[in-house]
Enzyme design. Structure first.
Site, mmCIF file in Angstrom:
data_model
loop_
_atom_site.group_PDB
_atom_site.id
_atom_site.type_symbol
_atom_site.label_atom_id
_atom_site.label_comp_id
_atom_site.label_asym_id
_atom_site.label_seq_id
_atom_site.Cartn_x
_atom_site.Cartn_y
_atom_site.Cartn_z
ATOM 1 N N ARG B 33 55.823 26.310 41.612
ATOM 2 C CA ARG B 33 55.910 25.167 42.518
ATOM 3 C C ARG B 33 54.540 24.498 42.680
ATOM 4 N NH1 ARG B 33 53.611 23.147 46.999
ATOM 5 N NH2 ARG B 33 53.501 25.238 47.887
ATOM 6 N N ASP B 34 53.633 25.135 43.379
ATOM 7 C CA ASP B 34 52.323 24.532 43.618
ATOM 8 C C ASP B 34 51.558 24.359 42.307
ATOM 9 O OD1 ASP B 34 50.309 23.464 45.189
ATOM 10 O OD2 ASP B 34 49.484 25.386 45.797
ATOM 11 N N HIS B 226 45.925 31.137 51.421
ATOM 12 C CA HIS B 226 46.237 30.306 50.255
ATOM 13 C C HIS B 226 44.969 29.531 49.892
ATOM 14 C CE1 HIS B 226 49.258 27.615 48.064
ATOM 15 N NE2 HIS B 226 48.169 26.857 48.058
ATOM 16 N N CYS B 259 44.984 19.963 43.527
ATOM 17 C CA CYS B 259 45.370 19.145 44.665
ATOM 18 C C CYS B 259 45.338 17.689 44.238
ATOM 19 C CB CYS B 259 44.403 19.372 45.822
ATOM 20 S SG CYS B 259 44.642 18.222 47.179
ATOM 21 N N ASN B 268 44.882 26.806 41.991
ATOM 22 C CA ASN B 268 44.974 27.867 42.980
ATOM 23 C C ASN B 268 44.183 29.086 42.495
ATOM 24 O OD1 ASN B 268 47.631 26.260 43.074
ATOM 25 N ND2 ASN B 268 47.707 27.420 44.959
#
Lengths: 317, 317
Positions: B33-34, B226, B259, B268
């Site tokens: 997802r991210d 996170h 981001c 991440n």
């Protein structure tokens, strides 16, 4: 991204330094020596001189400049004497050089060096591979170097490599490293640099090794840490060492460097990533992060590939 | 390099877990997802399904699978319903999905989802930029989503973004984040994921924020962290959080992600770099590092660029 650069800087985050951390850290910048020594294409001496001058201008006060290892082994640093002759030395900046043996010490003394470092191994196997010697023979080789250097008024740092893991022996026991380190200190070294040469260490091992030195009565002022980022652990390990009271940290501008014995090894802890962490903690270093990132971006261009430093990538990528 | 892979694995380094660390960590894997949401080239649903299946096979037990955000905003995840329909669910593995609003919840419920996450902001400015809402309006939007989800028997996680720094507001005060987080917990979220969305945080800020939640009476079991690695701080920050007692950590296989509001942001925290650190500390995760690295190397090939994970680069580069 607007404003991102400022976010980690003390001017905007005047955080008090947490109680268990030193308020000031000495960065021992190894980019010009450990960073460049494995570069296959020889960097011109003028570029190295500009690199060192820019690092000093960025506020770093300890710049390991070069090595007097035999040019056959490290062709990149064959210009050591020429580089030292051309150095624009600055007030308040130290320029230590690596010296492998007595012949190297002769060359260093001839070049007017005031601060040397020797490079020892924590393990029998790496002493054999790197120096073609046993551990005992390694000490026998270093002893006259350190004794003469001290007699000449030089300060001597002792690198201890493979402090956590060794490609041939696997994990290295803290007791073994403490024993090797103590012998180097007893010989006359003023500081040890505890190196994770292949970058495998994790934070618990760092705690255990430093606890071992503390239990053996070694002053924390006599210890520095030197992490490679091969497995992404360098900064976490460094922060663990700071929490144990270490206040000298080795790093390399732009994350230059690698270990010739680990094909895919990435470089040393990047000075910029370290400075970001220390700025956020309110720990003084004297370093100017913007100037450092500019310098590393400039050097990356000269080397023809991007800097592995996350900060350099983010600010100047 | 011979033997390098084994060096950090518990089988060869059976280190006791230091007293101030949890003995077991839940990795909340956000790669699908991210990690993928900002990839401009759409990844085929079959590749995503294989990615998730390989991550489960590598021993991860929480796989954030996709998002029901409007396809207009995140075209990469427009296949959410199709992906969930094709998922080979495994016993003991959770597949939470992001749900932005009531319409998203409808779609998630229709797809038989059991675990959702909402994505809130810690700051007024980012709430405005990301959700086109004030902070109060953000809570008003989430309230019916959480209430209905809970009534339907779903578990709800609350992401809190920009917990440390915001590109427009600069450093974010811990009190502000605690206040936002408490409102999400009071609303019915079972866990908060405290996000450093732009990767600027340093370890002292992590300590301060967690201390703020602890002082406010929040259970550490209700907190996850996170971190993004934009400035190289993700693992150091994560280790700081573990030392404060946090036992759920978000990461992304291969360090996928970034981001959209930070052009040069790297991804991440890489799951492999995290697992290396935890293996070395003797902290259980259930993850198989070799299989993870294989999976991320495979995904990197599909995305056409190398993984930013240091471990993946070192082991499979």
């Amino acid at each position: 991204m607007p404003g991102a650069l400022d976010l980690g800087l003390p001017a905007r985050v005047p955080a008090p330094v947490p109680g268990d951390l030193p308020s000031r850290i000495t960065i021992w910048e190894v980019g010009a020596r450990d960073g460049l020594q494995n570069e296959s294409a020889v960097v011109p001496v003028e570029v190295k001189l500009e690199f060192l001058d820019r690092l000093a201008d960025a506020g770093l006060t300890t710049l390991e400049a070069t090595s007097f290892v035999h040019p056959k082994w490290v062709p990149q640093l064959a210009d050591a004497a020429e580089l030292l002759a051309g150095l624009k030395k600055r007030e308040g900046v130290r320029y230590p050089v690596l010296v492998p043996n007595e012949r190297g010490l002769d060359r260093a003394l001839a070049a007017g060096v005031e601060h040397i470092a020797i490079f020892g191994s924590a393990t029998e196997t790496f002493a054999g591979k790197n120096l073609n010697r046993t551990l005992d023979e390694q000490f026998a080789m270093f002893e006259p170097v350190v004794t003469r250097a001290r007699a000449e008024g030089l300060d001597v740092r002792g690198y201890v490599s493979m402090c956590f893991g060794d490609p041939w022996e696997g994990p290295v026991a803290a007791d073994q490293v403490v024993s090797v380190g103590k012998r180097l200190l007893d010989m006359g070294c003023s500081q040890l640099s505890l190196g994770d040469t292949i970058g495998v260490a994790t934070t618990g091992q760092v705690d255990a090794l430093l606890d071992g030195f503390i239990a053996a009565g070694t002053s924390l002022d006599a210890l520095a840490v030197h992490f490679h980022d091969t497995y992404g652990q360098a900064l976490a390990n460094t922060v663990a060492a700071l929490r144990r009271g270490v206040s000298t940290v080795d790093s390399s501008a732009g994350g230059l460097g690698g270990c010739p014995y680990a094909e895919s090894a990435t470089g040393n802890l990047a000075t910029e990533d370290l400075v970001w962490a220390l700025n956020g903690l309110g720990i003084e270093t004297g370093a100017d992060l913007g100037k450092l990132a500019d310098t590393s971006a400039w050097m990356a261009q000269r080397l023809g590939r991007p800097s592995p430093s996350r900060v350099v990538q983010a600010l100047r990528g």
